[in-house]
Enzyme design. Sequence first.
Site, PDB file in Angstrom:
ATOM      1  N   THR A  56      41.080  52.896  36.437  1.00  0.00           N
ATOM      2  CA  THR A  56      41.085  52.952  35.050  1.00  0.00           C
ATOM      3  C   THR A  56      39.233  53.280  35.640  1.00  0.00           C
ATOM      4  O   THR A  56      39.039  53.932  34.005  1.00  0.00           O
ATOM      5  CB  THR A  56      40.455  51.208  35.109  1.00  0.00           C
ATOM      6  OG1 THR A  56      42.147  51.149  35.347  1.00  0.00           O
ATOM      7  CG2 THR A  56      40.178  50.980  33.497  1.00  0.00           C
ATOM      8  N   TYR A 143      46.808  50.086  49.152  1.00  0.00           N
ATOM      9  CA  TYR A 143      47.021  50.174  47.409  1.00  0.00           C
ATOM     10  C   TYR A 143      48.539  51.050  47.696  1.00  0.00           C
ATOM     11  O   TYR A 143      48.602  51.400  48.056  1.00  0.00           O
ATOM     12  CB  TYR A 143      46.003  51.039  46.921  1.00  0.00           C
ATOM     13  CG  TYR A 143      46.554  50.833  44.996  1.00  0.00           C
ATOM     14  CD1 TYR A 143      47.623  49.962  44.554  1.00  0.00           C
ATOM     15  CD2 TYR A 143      45.477  51.620  43.934  1.00  0.00           C
ATOM     16  CE1 TYR A 143      48.169  49.964  42.831  1.00  0.00           C
ATOM     17  CE2 TYR A 143      46.333  51.384  42.375  1.00  0.00           C
ATOM     18  CZ  TYR A 143      46.926  51.187  42.622  1.00  0.00           C
ATOM     19  OH  TYR A 143      47.731  50.449  41.114  1.00  0.00           O
ATOM     20  N   LYS A 168      47.044  45.644  47.560  1.00  0.00           N
ATOM     21  CA  LYS A 168      47.617  45.084  46.201  1.00  0.00           C
ATOM     22  C   LYS A 168      48.457  46.711  45.860  1.00  0.00           C
ATOM     23  O   LYS A 168      49.466  47.586  45.825  1.00  0.00           O
ATOM     24  CB  LYS A 168      46.386  46.273  45.613  1.00  0.00           C
ATOM     25  CG  LYS A 168      46.342  46.651  44.303  1.00  0.00           C
ATOM     26  CD  LYS A 168      45.214  46.843  43.020  1.00  0.00           C
ATOM     27  CE  LYS A 168      45.066  46.945  41.956  1.00  0.00           C
ATOM     28  NZ  LYS A 168      44.752  47.774  41.272  1.00  0.00           N
TER      29      LYS A 168
END
Length: 313
Positions: A56, A143, A168
């Site tokens: 983000t 991730y 994640k």
Amino acid sequence: MTPAPLTERLSDPRGPLFFPVTAYGQGGALDLDVYRTHVRRGVAAGAAAVFACCGTGEFHALLPEEFQDCVRVAVEAAEGRVPVVAGAGYGTALAVRYARLAEEAGADGLLAMPPYLVQAGQEGLLRHYRRLAAATALPVIVYQRDNAVFTPPTVVELARTDGITGLKDGLGDLDLMQRIVSAVRTEAPGDFLYFNGLPTAEQTQLAYQALGITLYSSAVFCFAPEIALAYHRALNTGDTTTVRRLLDGFYGPFVELRAQGRGYAVSLVKAGVRLRGLDVGEVRPPLHEPPEDHVRQLAQLIERGYALLEADK
């Protein structure tokens, strides 16, 4: 850098995880003052952690020195109240460089994003993340998404690796996640963290919660923290009425709007921050801004979300 271990700081999250957008000013240059305000507001609102310069936050668009400046400002703005985790990515050598820059800036941990483009096998992926973990004292969260998808045995090996503290998931394969959780629980027991990292994770968090995964990222928190916190609180207190009201009336429609444009997981969120009164600038190429009609729809959705909170009082 906060004194307690990252796993300890995140073991009982008080709120969702905050992934701030990166603020740009005139000509697209970093605006660190606005970024500081954005991070401070998120921490004050009740975020459990700050994940700076990740997806983000347009990690892909930042120069190394810009990245380090943003991480440093995020650490200063958090003031030790919550941990600050910084992104790291690309190939192994660059990931190590970003990790060391984050460590110098005072970060508490790293979110290791997938290697750039290459479709690597499990052995190569394991070597990559082990080298990254060995290159820094910061705990590493790996991730999983796109070209970095792991088998349960590989995650067991990651969990056994010094310095790697969590996974994640941005893939959304719940069968795979259950097998991963079971494998690590039986073969590498310990305080290994799991995160729901899907876009607008609130939409899927009920399913992840059933797997025992309580940590999740919240893009909505960037522009509507009260809505994100109300959902988090309802989810963790068993208030299914509020959970369903927010899913049906806000999060579901937001996901439908997000799906109308590529890159909206970033650009639509940034538009939301601007709608709430903080000028964080536009996204950098190759992302693009949503058209005015989509921004209007977002404004209406935000208004509806806050109206739902009022109706719950």
